[in-house]
Write a protein that holds these residues in place. Sequence first.
Motif, PDB file in Angstrom:
ATOM      1  N   ALA A   1      -0.641  38.978  -7.131  1.00  0.00           N
ATOM      2  CA  ALA A   1      -0.604  37.507  -7.115  1.00  0.00           C
ATOM      3  C   ALA A   1      -1.057  36.858  -8.419  1.00  0.00           C
ATOM      4  CB  ALA A   1      -1.451  36.993  -5.955  1.00  0.00           C
ATOM      5  N   TRP A   2      -1.788  37.602  -9.283  1.00  0.00           N
ATOM      6  CA  TRP A   2      -2.218  36.931 -10.528  1.00  0.00           C
ATOM      7  C   TRP A   2      -1.027  36.604 -11.410  1.00  0.00           C
ATOM      8  CZ3 TRP A   2      -2.831  42.419 -11.153  1.00  0.00           C
ATOM      9  CH2 TRP A   2      -2.291  42.937 -12.318  1.00  0.00           C
ATOM     10  N   LYS A   3       0.137  37.226 -11.143  1.00  0.00           N
ATOM     11  CA  LYS A   3       1.332  36.956 -11.950  1.00  0.00           C
ATOM     12  C   LYS A   3       1.955  35.585 -11.644  1.00  0.00           C
ATOM     13  CE  LYS A   3       1.942  40.572 -14.677  1.00  0.00           C
ATOM     14  NZ  LYS A   3       2.077  40.385 -16.141  1.00  0.00           N
TER      15      LYS A   3
ATOM     16  N   VAL B   1      -9.525  32.122  -1.941  1.00  0.00           N
ATOM     17  CA  VAL B   1      -9.250  31.312  -3.138  1.00  0.00           C
ATOM     18  C   VAL B   1      -9.760  32.070  -4.348  1.00  0.00           C
ATOM     19  CG1 VAL B   1      -9.822  29.169  -4.351  1.00  0.00           C
ATOM     20  CG2 VAL B   1      -9.367  29.119  -1.884  1.00  0.00           C
ATOM     21  N   LEU B   2      -8.895  32.271  -5.344  1.00  0.00           N
ATOM     22  CA  LEU B   2      -9.313  32.915  -6.588  1.00  0.00           C
ATOM     23  C   LEU B   2      -8.927  32.030  -7.752  1.00  0.00           C
ATOM     24  CD1 LEU B   2      -8.383  35.551  -4.600  1.00  0.00           C
ATOM     25  CD2 LEU B   2      -9.484  36.629  -6.550  1.00  0.00           C
ATOM     26  N   ASP B   3      -9.902  31.724  -8.595  1.00  0.00           N
ATOM     27  CA  ASP B   3      -9.604  30.906  -9.774  1.00  0.00           C
ATOM     28  C   ASP B   3     -10.625  31.197 -10.845  1.00  0.00           C
ATOM     29  OD1 ASP B   3     -11.939  29.305  -9.187  1.00  0.00           O
ATOM     30  OD2 ASP B   3     -10.749  28.209  -7.710  1.00  0.00           O
TER      31      ASP B   3
ATOM     32  N   HIS C   1       0.205  39.716  -2.211  1.00  0.00           N
ATOM     33  CA  HIS C   1      -0.708  40.841  -2.459  1.00  0.00           C
ATOM     34  C   HIS C   1      -1.619  40.515  -3.633  1.00  0.00           C
ATOM     35  CE1 HIS C   1       2.004  42.989   0.191  1.00  0.00           C
ATOM     36  NE2 HIS C   1       3.016  42.753  -0.620  1.00  0.00           N
ATOM     37  N   CYS C   2      -2.912  40.436  -3.360  1.00  0.00           N
ATOM     38  CA  CYS C   2      -3.873  40.174  -4.442  1.00  0.00           C
ATOM     39  C   CYS C   2      -4.459  41.504  -4.886  1.00  0.00           C
ATOM     40  CB  CYS C   2      -4.986  39.241  -3.968  1.00  0.00           C
ATOM     41  SG  CYS C   2      -6.296  39.062  -5.202  1.00  0.00           S
ATOM     42  N   VAL C   3      -4.643  41.667  -6.180  1.00  0.00           N
ATOM     43  CA  VAL C   3      -5.143  42.931  -6.738  1.00  0.00           C
ATOM     44  C   VAL C   3      -6.553  43.250  -6.236  1.00  0.00           C
ATOM     45  CG1 VAL C   3      -6.137  41.952  -8.850  1.00  0.00           C
ATOM     46  CG2 VAL C   3      -5.191  44.281  -8.888  1.00  0.00           C
ATOM     47  N   THR C   4      -7.288  42.244  -5.752  1.00  0.00           N
ATOM     48  CA  THR C   4      -8.617  42.505  -5.207  1.00  0.00           C
ATOM     49  C   THR C   4      -8.527  43.101  -3.802  1.00  0.00           C
ATOM     50  OG1 THR C   4      -8.831  40.247  -4.388  1.00  0.00           O
ATOM     51  CG2 THR C   4      -9.674  40.678  -6.599  1.00  0.00           C
TER      52      THR C   4
HETATM   53 MO   LIG Z   1      -6.096  38.079  -8.015  1.00  0.00          MO
END
Ligand SMILES: [Mo]
Length: 229
Positions: free
Chosen positions: A190-192, A61-63, A107-110
């Motif tokens: 995924a941040w997009k 989970v990223l927020d 795909h998450c940038v992290t």
């Molecule tokens: Mo992200």
Amino acid sequence: MVDHVPGIQVATPAPPSPVNEAYIAAKERWARRQSGAARPAPRPTSERIPAGQRQVHNFPVLDLGVKPAIPQETWELRIGGEVENPVVLKWADFLALPQVRDTSDFHCVTTWSQLDMTWDGVLFLTLAELVRPKPTATHVFFKGYDGYSTNNPIEVCLDDDVVVAHSWNGQPLPVEHGGPARVILPKRYAWKGSKWVREITFLDHDILGFWENRGYSNTADPWTEDRFS
Ligand SMILES: [Mo]
Ligand SMILES: Nc1nc2c(c(=O)[nH]1)N[C@H]1C(S)=C(S)[C@@H](COP(=O)(O)O)O[C@H]1N2
């Protein structure tokens, strides 16, 4: 070939605009995928993990430290800007639109990637058809209920795998993953894709979103490790 009938005005097709071409191409791809006729052979997992990414089997989970709880009764999705027909969708309106199920990789940038995520929801393309972007629309700005924002060129959003999703793997999207509804853009980091999406604004120019303003790439292509600007 239809001849002109005297006294009847024959509509000339609108000149091709980037928006129209992206629509048509995405709808054709979608139709081929739905028909199953042109379904590509499954690719080996190794070819599906972009450079610098590793496969995970959990769903982190990223927020921004906020997980807004929006009851379906008060949920609204406002879609406007450079469009002919701005709308405010209530939950029932959103569910009444044509629904799709699409499976894609995330795909998450992290550096984590999860494969074969199944999303149910409404194609961005369907929402665009509803509001009818003007020929001047070139970019799309997304805002979340948590104050998040992100931006994309319109062609990227009109791809046939871009979904405003309300369910993940057959279950309603949990709040921590952006429920009631979030944007999924599989071909970008995924941040997009905004979780808790609240507003979709078509623009005639680009505006940077939350992470794009903080050193992250504006284009965000996982396949070229396009992480930072
Ligand atoms: Mo992200
Ligand atoms: N509204 C909103 N959307 C967001 C974020 C956020 O903080 N708020 N984080 C983004 C980031 S950086 C990622 S990697 C994904 C994470 O989605 P997940 O928490 O479901 O894994 O959501 C994106 N969309």
